[in-house]
Structure formats: structure tokens, C-alpha cells
Motif scaffolding. Sequence first.
Motif, PDB file in Angstrom:
ATOM      1  N   ALA A 190       0.678  -1.165  -0.205  1.00 51.54           N
ATOM      2  CA  ALA A 190       0.027   0.185   0.146  1.00 51.54           C
ATOM      3  C   ALA A 190       0.929   1.282   0.056  1.00 51.54           C
ATOM      4  CB  ALA A 190      -0.992  -0.041   1.256  1.00 51.54           C
ATOM      5  N   VAL A 191       1.878   1.269   0.861  1.00 51.36           N
ATOM      6  CA  VAL A 191       2.804   2.447   1.030  1.00 51.36           C
ATOM      7  C   VAL A 191       3.468   2.811  -0.185  1.00 51.36           C
ATOM      8  CG1 VAL A 191       4.799   3.274   2.400  1.00 51.36           C
ATOM      9  CG2 VAL A 191       2.903   2.371   3.446  1.00 51.36           C
ATOM     10  N   LYS A 192       4.115   1.771  -0.967  1.00 51.28           N
ATOM     11  CA  LYS A 192       4.908   1.871  -2.041  1.00 51.28           C
ATOM     12  C   LYS A 192       4.104   2.252  -3.068  1.00 51.28           C
ATOM     13  CE  LYS A 192       9.241   0.535  -0.368  1.00 51.28           C
ATOM     14  NZ  LYS A 192      10.331   1.252  -0.454  1.00 51.28           N
ATOM     15  N   GLY A 193       2.743   1.430  -3.208  1.00 53.91           N
ATOM     16  CA  GLY A 193       2.088   1.771  -4.205  1.00 53.91           C
ATOM     17  C   GLY A 193       1.403   3.244  -4.394  1.00 53.91           C
ATOM     18  N   VAL A 194       1.204   3.860  -3.280  1.00 54.35           N
ATOM     19  CA  VAL A 194       0.974   5.491  -3.108  1.00 54.35           C
ATOM     20  C   VAL A 194       2.029   6.327  -3.257  1.00 54.35           C
ATOM     21  CG1 VAL A 194      -0.056   7.175  -1.395  1.00 54.35           C
ATOM     22  CG2 VAL A 194      -1.122   4.982  -1.730  1.00 54.35           C
ATOM     23  N   ARG A 195       3.265   5.915  -2.501  1.00 58.97           N
ATOM     24  CA  ARG A 195       4.297   6.968  -2.463  1.00 58.97           C
ATOM     25  C   ARG A 195       5.681   5.720  -2.584  1.00 58.97           C
ATOM     26  NH1 ARG A 195       7.434  10.185   1.209  1.00 58.97           N
ATOM     27  NH2 ARG A 195       7.599  12.313   0.500  1.00 58.97           N
ATOM     28  N   PRO A 196       6.311   5.682  -3.684  1.00 55.81           N
ATOM     29  CA  PRO A 196       7.446   4.624  -4.014  1.00 55.81           C
ATOM     30  C   PRO A 196       8.566   4.807  -3.027  1.00 55.81           C
ATOM     31  CG  PRO A 196       6.155   4.940  -6.099  1.00 55.81           C
ATOM     32  CD  PRO A 196       5.548   6.022  -5.038  1.00 55.81           C
ATOM     33  N   GLY A 197       8.435   6.410  -2.962  1.00 57.76           N
ATOM     34  CA  GLY A 197       9.936   6.818  -2.304  1.00 57.76           C
ATOM     35  C   GLY A 197       9.915   6.378  -0.646  1.00 57.76           C
ATOM     36  N   THR A 198       8.721   6.282  -0.065  1.00 59.27           N
ATOM     37  CA  THR A 198       8.833   6.060   1.244  1.00 59.27           C
ATOM     38  C   THR A 198       9.400   4.738   1.604  1.00 59.27           C
ATOM     39  OG1 THR A 198       6.821   7.270   1.476  1.00 59.27           O
ATOM     40  CG2 THR A 198       7.239   5.654   3.338  1.00 59.27           C
ATOM     41  N   ARG A 199      10.303   4.860   2.691  1.00 57.17           N
ATOM     42  CA  ARG A 199      10.982   3.492   3.089  1.00 57.17           C
ATOM     43  C   ARG A 199      10.048   2.751   4.079  1.00 57.17           C
ATOM     44  NH1 ARG A 199      15.260   4.169   6.209  1.00 57.17           N
ATOM     45  NH2 ARG A 199      16.216   1.926   5.595  1.00 57.17           N
ATOM     46  N   VAL A 200       9.959   1.301   3.958  1.00 56.16           N
ATOM     47  CA  VAL A 200       9.451   0.551   4.748  1.00 56.16           C
ATOM     48  C   VAL A 200      10.082  -0.474   5.446  1.00 56.16           C
ATOM     49  CG1 VAL A 200       7.544  -1.066   5.274  1.00 56.16           C
ATOM     50  CG2 VAL A 200       7.032   0.713   3.357  1.00 56.16           C
ATOM     51  N   VAL A 201      10.421  -0.493   6.761  1.00 54.31           N
ATOM     52  CA  VAL A 201      11.224  -1.164   7.387  1.00 54.31           C
ATOM     53  C   VAL A 201      10.567  -2.168   8.249  1.00 54.31           C
ATOM     54  CG1 VAL A 201      13.289  -1.302   9.072  1.00 54.31           C
ATOM     55  CG2 VAL A 201      13.241   0.529   7.355  1.00 54.31           C
ATOM     56  N   GLY A 202      10.954  -3.439   8.145  1.00 58.03           N
ATOM     57  CA  GLY A 202      10.304  -4.597   9.135  1.00 58.03           C
ATOM     58  C   GLY A 202      11.076  -4.782  10.397  1.00 58.03           C
ATOM     59  N   ILE A 203      10.351  -4.777  11.576  1.00 57.41           N
ATOM     60  CA  ILE A 203      10.910  -4.968  12.605  1.00 57.41           C
ATOM     61  C   ILE A 203      10.388  -6.476  13.516  1.00 57.41           C
ATOM     62  CG2 ILE A 203      11.473  -3.857  14.935  1.00 57.41           C
ATOM     63  CD1 ILE A 203      12.118  -2.097  12.648  1.00 57.41           C
ATOM     64  N   SER A 204      11.471  -6.950  13.862  1.00 57.79           N
ATOM     65  CA  SER A 204      11.244  -8.104  14.442  1.00 57.79           C
ATOM     66  C   SER A 204      12.135  -8.492  15.844  1.00 57.79           C
ATOM     67  CB  SER A 204      11.161  -9.412  13.674  1.00 57.79           C
ATOM     68  OG  SER A 204      10.637 -10.680  13.835  1.00 57.79           O
ATOM     69  N   MET A 205      11.641  -9.619  16.464  1.00 59.16           N
ATOM     70  CA  MET A 205      12.679 -10.043  17.847  1.00 59.16           C
ATOM     71  C   MET A 205      13.899 -10.852  17.149  1.00 59.16           C
ATOM     72  SD  MET A 205      10.169 -11.995  17.028  1.00 59.16           S
ATOM     73  CE  MET A 205      10.031 -13.842  16.713  1.00 59.16           C
ATOM     74  N   ALA A 206      14.851 -10.784  17.885  1.00 59.02           N
ATOM     75  CA  ALA A 206      16.158 -11.593  17.683  1.00 59.02           C
ATOM     76  C   ALA A 206      15.925 -13.158  17.958  1.00 59.02           C
ATOM     77  CB  ALA A 206      17.364 -11.039  18.450  1.00 59.02           C
ATOM     78  N   ARG A 207      14.865 -13.421  18.976  1.00 56.19           N
ATOM     79  CA  ARG A 207      14.758 -14.730  19.109  1.00 56.19           C
ATOM     80  C   ARG A 207      13.750 -15.468  18.289  1.00 56.19           C
ATOM     81  NH1 ARG A 207      16.171 -16.612  24.060  1.00 56.19           N
ATOM     82  NH2 ARG A 207      14.224 -18.041  24.200  1.00 56.19           N
ATOM     83  N   GLY A 208      14.061 -16.227  17.105  1.00 56.58           N
ATOM     84  CA  GLY A 208      13.343 -16.849  16.417  1.00 56.58           C
ATOM     85  C   GLY A 208      12.411 -16.067  15.278  1.00 56.58           C
ATOM     86  N   ALA A 209      13.366 -15.299  14.710  1.00 57.94           N
ATOM     87  CA  ALA A 209      12.716 -14.399  13.597  1.00 57.94           C
ATOM     88  C   ALA A 209      12.927 -15.067  12.282  1.00 57.94           C
ATOM     89  CB  ALA A 209      13.637 -12.974  13.366  1.00 57.94           C
ATOM     90  N   ALA A 210      11.987 -15.795  11.940  1.00 59.32           N
ATOM     91  CA  ALA A 210      11.797 -16.606  10.654  1.00 59.32           C
ATOM     92  C   ALA A 210      11.727 -15.942   9.515  1.00 59.32           C
ATOM     93  CB  ALA A 210      10.381 -17.711  10.557  1.00 59.32           C
ATOM     94  N   MET A 211      11.125 -14.836   9.254  1.00 54.11           N
ATOM     95  CA  MET A 211      10.974 -14.204   7.826  1.00 54.11           C
ATOM     96  C   MET A 211      12.537 -13.528   7.786  1.00 54.11           C
ATOM     97  SD  MET A 211       9.449 -13.367   5.107  1.00 54.11           S
ATOM     98  CE  MET A 211       7.891 -13.329   5.290  1.00 54.11           C
ATOM     99  N   LYS A 212      13.149 -12.927   8.793  1.00 51.24           N
ATOM    100  CA  LYS A 212      14.460 -12.545   8.631  1.00 51.24           C
ATOM    101  C   LYS A 212      15.541 -13.764   8.237  1.00 51.24           C
ATOM    102  CE  LYS A 212      17.920  -9.399   8.883  1.00 51.24           C
ATOM    103  NZ  LYS A 212      19.215 -10.216   8.628  1.00 51.24           N
ATOM    104  N   ALA A 213      15.487 -14.955   8.952  1.00 43.57           N
ATOM    105  CA  ALA A 213      16.281 -15.945   8.551  1.00 43.57           C
ATOM    106  C   ALA A 213      16.215 -16.320   6.945  1.00 43.57           C
ATOM    107  CB  ALA A 213      16.021 -17.223   9.664  1.00 43.57           C
ATOM    108  N   SER A 214      14.916 -16.333   6.530  1.00 47.11           N
ATOM    109  CA  SER A 214      14.353 -16.818   5.231  1.00 47.11           C
ATOM    110  C   SER A 214      14.887 -15.793   4.313  1.00 47.11           C
ATOM    111  CB  SER A 214      12.918 -16.933   5.130  1.00 47.11           C
ATOM    112  OG  SER A 214      12.457 -17.848   6.217  1.00 47.11           O
ATOM    113  N   LEU A 215      14.693 -14.608   4.557  1.00 44.60           N
ATOM    114  CA  LEU A 215      15.261 -13.568   3.503  1.00 44.60           C
ATOM    115  C   LEU A 215      16.776 -13.740   3.254  1.00 44.60           C
ATOM    116  CD1 LEU A 215      12.944 -10.621   4.799  1.00 44.60           C
ATOM    117  CD2 LEU A 215      12.767 -11.849   2.661  1.00 44.60           C
ATOM    118  N   ASP A 216      17.391 -13.945   4.568  1.00 48.35           N
ATOM    119  CA  ASP A 216      18.839 -14.187   4.464  1.00 48.35           C
ATOM    120  C   ASP A 216      19.446 -15.392   3.728  1.00 48.35           C
ATOM    121  OD1 ASP A 216      19.192 -11.809   6.098  1.00 48.35           O
ATOM    122  OD2 ASP A 216      19.656 -12.828   7.999  1.00 48.35           O
ATOM    123  N   ALA A 217      18.572 -16.518   3.815  1.00 49.16           N
ATOM    124  CA  ALA A 217      18.686 -17.667   3.085  1.00 49.16           C
ATOM    125  C   ALA A 217      18.392 -17.642   1.637  1.00 49.16           C
ATOM    126  CB  ALA A 217      18.061 -18.925   3.985  1.00 49.16           C
ATOM    127  N   GLY A 218      17.662 -16.600   1.275  1.00 47.13           N
ATOM    128  CA  GLY A 218      17.033 -16.539  -0.053  1.00 47.13           C
ATOM    129  C   GLY A 218      15.816 -17.489  -0.357  1.00 47.13           C
TER     130      GLY A 218
END
Length: 330
Positions: A190-218
Motif C-alpha cells: 500500500a505504502v509503495k503503491g501510493v508513494r514509492p519513495g517512502t521507506r518501509v522497514v520490518g521490525i522483529s525480535m532476535a529470538r526466532g525471527a523466521a522471515m529474517k532468516a528466510s530472507l537471509d537464506a534466499g
Amino acid sequence: MATVTLGDIRAARERIAGKIERTSIVLSASLSERLGVPVQLKLEHRQTTGSFKLRGASNAVASLSAGEKARGVVAASTGNHGRALAHAAKLEGMRAVICMSRLVPRNKLDEIRRLGAEIRIVGNSQDDAQHEVERLVTEEGLVMLPPFDHPAIIAGQGTLGLEVMEQVPDAALVLVQLSGGGLASGVAAAVKGVRPGTRVVGISMARGAAMKASLDAGRPVLVEELPTLADSLGGGIGLDNRLTFAMCRDLLDDVVLLSEDEIAAGIRHAYEQEREIVEGAGAVGIAALLAGKVKAEGPVVVLLSGRNIDMQLHRKIVCGEMPSISERAA
């Protein structure tokens, strides 16, 4: 490749109009002074059922056919999706079964039960609970509405991003909770669709962050689910993830991980400085700013995503006591 578009999100907003609250956004004087730029807090923790999850659940239920509604719905949940789905199903007079692991806090179980949903406690992880979901789909014919990797869920969560951009059209940075990616991918689309230049940062916990681990692994990977103050961010993303992994990979500008002490500091700040009661997951955006892990050169929007915290735990945190691992899992 399948994805959820800005058009899908706008259609979801029409579909759930009158079923959710358009939540307020307020300026944080303390965080604005600290960062030197305006910091706005999106008060989504005041949403009906206490979290953003009602947006996706309401859109998913509203998208079902009459036949599917008659069969009933089932989902795995770390608590907030289950509560939202139970609420949406109750309004439609539908059967709802919520499958959860033993790590889900008791206060969230009690609220789901109060709304009339059936509860199944299975194993020690979201993945274990998902196995029970799949059994119920096969054996009892229930319709699965997962907590994140579903187009109607993502589109519903994305309506939060539309509101943010209407309320703060010059936002330079949006901080969004990252777990399975339903909220993060929907808001980012939604944010990028309305204003592509706005940065969107995901925030998670260090203990068991599955999406971050998956993004790192590709690719989607399995990550052990661990007790954490940000319990709503627990669980895997599914090895057969169809939507949220690719959307988070393509749309998020960065991912930040937080320690348990940093999350506790976010909860305390929300209470002491902002006069808001939020759960651990709801406080991670504030926590990231306090920890200096996110920088901004323009207006910042921080999503406060949920308030469903056990109040005994909350009292300990605001009094400066760091709960034990066993207490976080209680």
C-alpha cells in the motif's frame, strides 16, 4: 508470480468498511525530540479485538462464498489472528476453530474462547498447530484462513497502509512489525503503491525471527520458535510460502532485529511517555527507535500493532523487572 496489488487493497477497504475502526494517528513529542523529525504513532492497538489482525480476518471472511461460510473456518494462530477470526466468524454465525501451540499466552486463549471459537492446543510451535489445521481441513471440510500467507488476509492488512498514507502523506519511513509477513507485505504494498519513495522497514525480535532468516537464506527456512516478549511475532513462514516471502523480499527496504531488553524498553516507553498499553510485538517500532537501530531524515510513522498483553507481565516490565523465559511463555 502471485502478489497482492494496490487495487486489491483498495477493494478490501470497501469490503470491510463498517467492520473495523479507522484508527487514530498521533504525534509522539518524546520520540520526535529524540530523532529530530516528526514521529507519528498509528494507534492500531486500539482496533476492535486489540490488534490489526481484524482487518485481514474481516476481509477474508467477507470474501467467502455462502457454501464456504456454512463449512466454517480454521486457522493456526499465535493469538491475535485467532481472536480476530473468532470475532469475524461470530458476526457471521460461523463455526471457527483456532489451533495454537503451548507458547500462546493464556490471556489470548481466554479471549478467543470468550468469542465462541473452538480451541485446539497442539505442540510447541506454529508449525505444529498448522498440522492440526490441515487435518481439520481434510477430515472435517473446514476452510483454512491462515494468519498471513493468503491474498485476502494480506489485502486486509494492507488497508492499514492506506490509512497511514492518507494521515501522513509525506511519510519518509514506516516501521512495521514483521513475522509471517502478512502485515509487512500488505502495508508495504500500500505504502509503495501510493508513494514509492517512502521507506518501509520490518521490525522483529532476535529470538526466532523466521522471515529474517528466510530472507537471509534466499528461501523459506525452518526456525525454532522461542519464547519472547514479542510472542505475536513468533512462528514460521511456511516452507511452501506462496506470497509473503516474495513480497517482503521485494518491498521491504530493511529488517531490524531487537533483543528482549530492547523490546521491554519499548513497552515501558509506550506506557510512561505515550500513555499507551501495548504488547511486545506492538512496541517493536518504538523499541527500534529507542535502540538507535533505525535512522530517518523525514517524518516517521510507527505502527502500534496490538495491545493484548497479560497485565501482570506488563506491570513487571513497566516496573523495570525483566520477566524470566518461563514467564514469557506462560
